[in-house]
Design a protein around this motif. Sequence first.
Motif, PDB file in Angstrom:
ATOM      1  N   GLY A  93       5.201 -30.083 -42.598  1.00  0.00           N
ATOM      2  CA  GLY A  93       6.162 -29.181 -41.984  1.00  0.00           C
ATOM      3  C   GLY A  93       5.552 -27.886 -41.499  1.00  0.00           C
ATOM      4  N   ALA A  94       4.290 -27.606 -41.886  1.00  0.00           N
ATOM      5  CA  ALA A  94       3.638 -26.370 -41.458  1.00  0.00           C
ATOM      6  C   ALA A  94       3.369 -26.416 -39.958  1.00  0.00           C
ATOM      7  CB  ALA A  94       2.326 -26.170 -42.217  1.00  0.00           C
ATOM      8  N   SER A  95       3.523 -25.274 -39.295  1.00  0.00           N
ATOM      9  CA  SER A  95       3.234 -25.191 -37.866  1.00  0.00           C
ATOM     10  C   SER A  95       2.636 -23.822 -37.560  1.00  0.00           C
ATOM     11  CB  SER A  95       4.498 -25.427 -37.033  1.00  0.00           C
ATOM     12  OG  SER A  95       5.486 -24.458 -37.332  1.00  0.00           O
ATOM     13  N   TRP A  96       1.904 -23.747 -36.472  1.00  0.00           N
ATOM     14  CA  TRP A  96       1.231 -22.510 -36.101  1.00  0.00           C
ATOM     15  C   TRP A  96       2.246 -21.460 -35.671  1.00  0.00           C
ATOM     16  CZ3 TRP A  96      -3.400 -22.348 -37.868  1.00  0.00           C
ATOM     17  CH2 TRP A  96      -4.168 -23.517 -37.961  1.00  0.00           C
ATOM     18  N   ASN A  97       2.272 -20.338 -36.369  1.00  0.00           N
ATOM     19  CA  ASN A  97       3.209 -19.243 -36.091  1.00  0.00           C
ATOM     20  C   ASN A  97       4.658 -19.714 -36.120  1.00  0.00           C
ATOM     21  OD1 ASN A  97       0.892 -17.636 -35.592  1.00  0.00           O
ATOM     22  ND2 ASN A  97       0.915 -18.220 -33.444  1.00  0.00           N
ATOM     23  N   GLN A  98       4.889 -20.840 -36.822  1.00  0.00           N
ATOM     24  CA  GLN A  98       6.215 -21.462 -36.896  1.00  0.00           C
ATOM     25  C   GLN A  98       6.761 -21.795 -35.504  1.00  0.00           C
ATOM     26  OE1 GLN A  98       6.075 -22.418 -40.211  1.00  0.00           O
ATOM     27  NE2 GLN A  98       8.278 -22.229 -40.031  1.00  0.00           N
ATOM     28  N   LYS A  99       5.866 -22.152 -34.585  1.00  0.00           N
ATOM     29  CA  LYS A  99       6.285 -22.454 -33.216  1.00  0.00           C
ATOM     30  C   LYS A  99       5.881 -23.850 -32.769  1.00  0.00           C
ATOM     31  CE  LYS A  99       6.243 -17.660 -31.592  1.00  0.00           C
ATOM     32  NZ  LYS A  99       5.636 -16.704 -30.624  1.00  0.00           N
ATOM     33  N   GLY A 100       4.765 -24.381 -33.262  1.00  0.00           N
ATOM     34  CA  GLY A 100       4.327 -25.687 -32.794  1.00  0.00           C
ATOM     35  C   GLY A 100       3.154 -26.201 -33.590  1.00  0.00           C
ATOM     36  N   TYR A 101       2.789 -27.459 -33.338  1.00  0.00           N
ATOM     37  CA  TYR A 101       1.714 -28.106 -34.075  1.00  0.00           C
ATOM     38  C   TYR A 101       0.359 -27.951 -33.403  1.00  0.00           C
ATOM     39  CZ  TYR A 101       5.464 -29.984 -36.853  1.00  0.00           C
ATOM     40  OH  TYR A 101       6.564 -30.099 -37.662  1.00  0.00           O
ATOM     41  N   SER A 102       0.284 -27.155 -32.335  1.00  0.00           N
ATOM     42  CA  SER A 102      -0.990 -26.783 -31.736  1.00  0.00           C
ATOM     43  C   SER A 102      -0.876 -25.353 -31.239  1.00  0.00           C
ATOM     44  CB  SER A 102      -1.361 -27.727 -30.581  1.00  0.00           C
ATOM     45  OG  SER A 102      -0.455 -27.579 -29.503  1.00  0.00           O
ATOM     46  N   ALA A 103      -2.022 -24.692 -31.132  1.00  0.00           N
ATOM     47  CA  ALA A 103      -2.048 -23.303 -30.660  1.00  0.00           C
ATOM     48  C   ALA A 103      -3.382 -23.042 -29.992  1.00  0.00           C
ATOM     49  CB  ALA A 103      -1.834 -22.329 -31.817  1.00  0.00           C
ATOM     50  N   ASP A 104      -3.350 -22.394 -28.830  1.00  0.00           N
ATOM     51  CA  ASP A 104      -4.564 -22.021 -28.113  1.00  0.00           C
ATOM     52  C   ASP A 104      -4.943 -20.600 -28.487  1.00  0.00           C
ATOM     53  OD1 ASP A 104      -4.736 -24.484 -26.743  1.00  0.00           O
ATOM     54  OD2 ASP A 104      -3.296 -23.776 -25.240  1.00  0.00           O
ATOM     55  N   LEU A 105      -6.206 -20.401 -28.896  1.00  0.00           N
ATOM     56  CA  LEU A 105      -6.660 -19.081 -29.318  1.00  0.00           C
ATOM     57  C   LEU A 105      -7.829 -18.612 -28.462  1.00  0.00           C
ATOM     58  CD1 LEU A 105      -6.767 -19.114 -33.245  1.00  0.00           C
ATOM     59  CD2 LEU A 105      -4.953 -18.300 -31.736  1.00  0.00           C
ATOM     60  N   PRO A 106      -7.635 -17.578 -27.631  1.00  0.00           N
ATOM     61  CA  PRO A 106      -8.778 -16.944 -26.966  1.00  0.00           C
ATOM     62  C   PRO A 106      -9.660 -16.273 -28.012  1.00  0.00           C
ATOM     63  CG  PRO A 106      -6.694 -16.367 -25.890  1.00  0.00           C
ATOM     64  CD  PRO A 106      -6.346 -17.020 -27.193  1.00  0.00           C
ATOM     65  N   PRO A 107     -10.897 -15.937 -27.672  1.00  0.00           N
ATOM     66  CA  PRO A 107     -11.774 -15.264 -28.634  1.00  0.00           C
ATOM     67  C   PRO A 107     -11.136 -13.991 -29.198  1.00  0.00           C
ATOM     68  CG  PRO A 107     -13.029 -15.975 -26.731  1.00  0.00           C
ATOM     69  CD  PRO A 107     -11.585 -16.221 -26.399  1.00  0.00           C
ATOM     70  N   GLY A 108     -11.245 -13.809 -30.499  1.00  0.00           N
ATOM     71  CA  GLY A 108     -10.747 -12.606 -31.153  1.00  0.00           C
ATOM     72  C   GLY A 108      -9.286 -12.628 -31.529  1.00  0.00           C
ATOM     73  N   THR A 109      -8.556 -13.676 -31.202  1.00  0.00           N
ATOM     74  CA  THR A 109      -7.139 -13.748 -31.542  1.00  0.00           C
ATOM     75  C   THR A 109      -6.931 -14.622 -32.774  1.00  0.00           C
ATOM     76  OG1 THR A 109      -6.737 -15.617 -30.049  1.00  0.00           O
ATOM     77  CG2 THR A 109      -6.480 -13.406 -29.139  1.00  0.00           C
ATOM     78  N   ALA A 110      -5.712 -14.557 -33.327  1.00  0.00           N
ATOM     79  CA  ALA A 110      -5.433 -15.261 -34.578  1.00  0.00           C
ATOM     80  C   ALA A 110      -4.080 -15.963 -34.524  1.00  0.00           C
ATOM     81  CB  ALA A 110      -5.456 -14.291 -35.760  1.00  0.00           C
ATOM     82  N   ALA A 111      -3.932 -16.984 -35.355  1.00  0.00           N
ATOM     83  CA  ALA A 111      -2.659 -17.669 -35.576  1.00  0.00           C
ATOM     84  C   ALA A 111      -2.490 -17.831 -37.077  1.00  0.00           C
ATOM     85  CB  ALA A 111      -2.637 -19.029 -34.879  1.00  0.00           C
ATOM     86  N   TRP A 112      -1.254 -18.066 -37.523  1.00  0.00           N
ATOM     87  CA  TRP A 112      -1.027 -18.162 -38.958  1.00  0.00           C
ATOM     88  C   TRP A 112      -0.257 -19.419 -39.341  1.00  0.00           C
ATOM     89  CZ3 TRP A 112       4.150 -18.206 -40.181  1.00  0.00           C
ATOM     90  CH2 TRP A 112       5.046 -17.575 -39.309  1.00  0.00           C
ATOM     91  N   LEU A 113      -0.522 -19.845 -40.577  1.00  0.00           N
ATOM     92  CA  LEU A 113       0.230 -20.906 -41.242  1.00  0.00           C
ATOM     93  C   LEU A 113       0.778 -20.319 -42.527  1.00  0.00           C
ATOM     94  CD1 LEU A 113      -2.311 -23.877 -41.014  1.00  0.00           C
ATOM     95  CD2 LEU A 113      -0.182 -23.696 -39.721  1.00  0.00           C
ATOM     96  N   ALA A 114       2.038 -20.571 -42.812  1.00  0.00           N
ATOM     97  CA  ALA A 114       2.624 -20.037 -44.045  1.00  0.00           C
ATOM     98  C   ALA A 114       3.358 -21.149 -44.787  1.00  0.00           C
ATOM     99  CB  ALA A 114       3.585 -18.894 -43.731  1.00  0.00           C
ATOM    100  N   ASN A 115       3.219 -21.117 -46.100  1.00  0.00           N
ATOM    101  CA  ASN A 115       3.933 -22.080 -46.933  1.00  0.00           C
ATOM    102  C   ASN A 115       4.167 -21.465 -48.294  1.00  0.00           C
ATOM    103  OD1 ASN A 115       4.876 -24.751 -47.959  1.00  0.00           O
ATOM    104  ND2 ASN A 115       3.931 -25.434 -46.038  1.00  0.00           N
ATOM    105  N   GLY A 116       5.233 -21.891 -48.943  1.00  0.00           N
ATOM    106  CA  GLY A 116       5.624 -21.249 -50.186  1.00  0.00           C
ATOM    107  C   GLY A 116       5.455 -22.119 -51.405  1.00  0.00           C
ATOM    108  N   PHE A 117       5.270 -21.456 -52.539  1.00  0.00           N
ATOM    109  CA  PHE A 117       5.244 -22.144 -53.823  1.00  0.00           C
ATOM    110  C   PHE A 117       6.661 -22.254 -54.371  1.00  0.00           C
ATOM    111  CE2 PHE A 117       0.680 -20.858 -54.425  1.00  0.00           C
ATOM    112  CZ  PHE A 117       0.199 -22.142 -54.598  1.00  0.00           C
TER     113      PHE A 117
END
Length: 209
Positions: A93-117
């Motif tokens: 169920g995890a997705s990049w930035n909670q938006k999709g299952y793929s993400a394009d990252l130019p140099p120096g940029t970041a994306a996140w995955l979050a999940n809870g205990f």
Amino acid sequence: MLARLANMRPLVAAALVVLFLFAMWLAFRRGATQRTVSVGFTTTNGHFPEPVLVVGDQIITAWVTNTGRSAITLNEPYVLFENAAGGLVRDQGASWNQKGYSADLPPGTAAWLANGFDRDRKRLRFIFEYHRDGGPLLRIISKVVGMLPLRQLPQRAYDWLHRNGIVDGIVYGHYESSWIANPGWSDGRQPIRSEKYRAPAAAASRRSP
């Protein structure tokens, strides 16, 4: 494979062998010198980054930064949990930035995955795939090397060539975090200690293997 090449016309066989060996050297050199992904972790409590988007007793966020010189694409993220019974559960169920299952990252940029205990989760780890364009030279080499009977190689050798861009000019990577323990875990019934959210810049960062 070299024996098969020896049966070809000598000049063609020699050229393909040289290109093949050069492609392997180039892939090894690029893999050794260019680390394209850095991953850091933060923790928060309740929700992240806004109400209802990601909710949990204790939320772990993985920040993935492109530290390379070219754009990369992140793919196929999932979280692997160990539950109270010791079983492993794959949560896709995890997705990049909670938006999709793929993400394009130019140099120096970041994306996140979050999940809870939750109370029945003992520990977790983040896993994902990524790839980048190997560049014009590697693309040319992959087309030439494509004339070789690569599929007749052992599967492990073919997979190595594919992963390093020799087959299609695209370099592939795989990331698995270390196991992250539930900070409130005891027997699955004790409440989890609340922690304040720390900004991404403060996250401990480490490079992927």
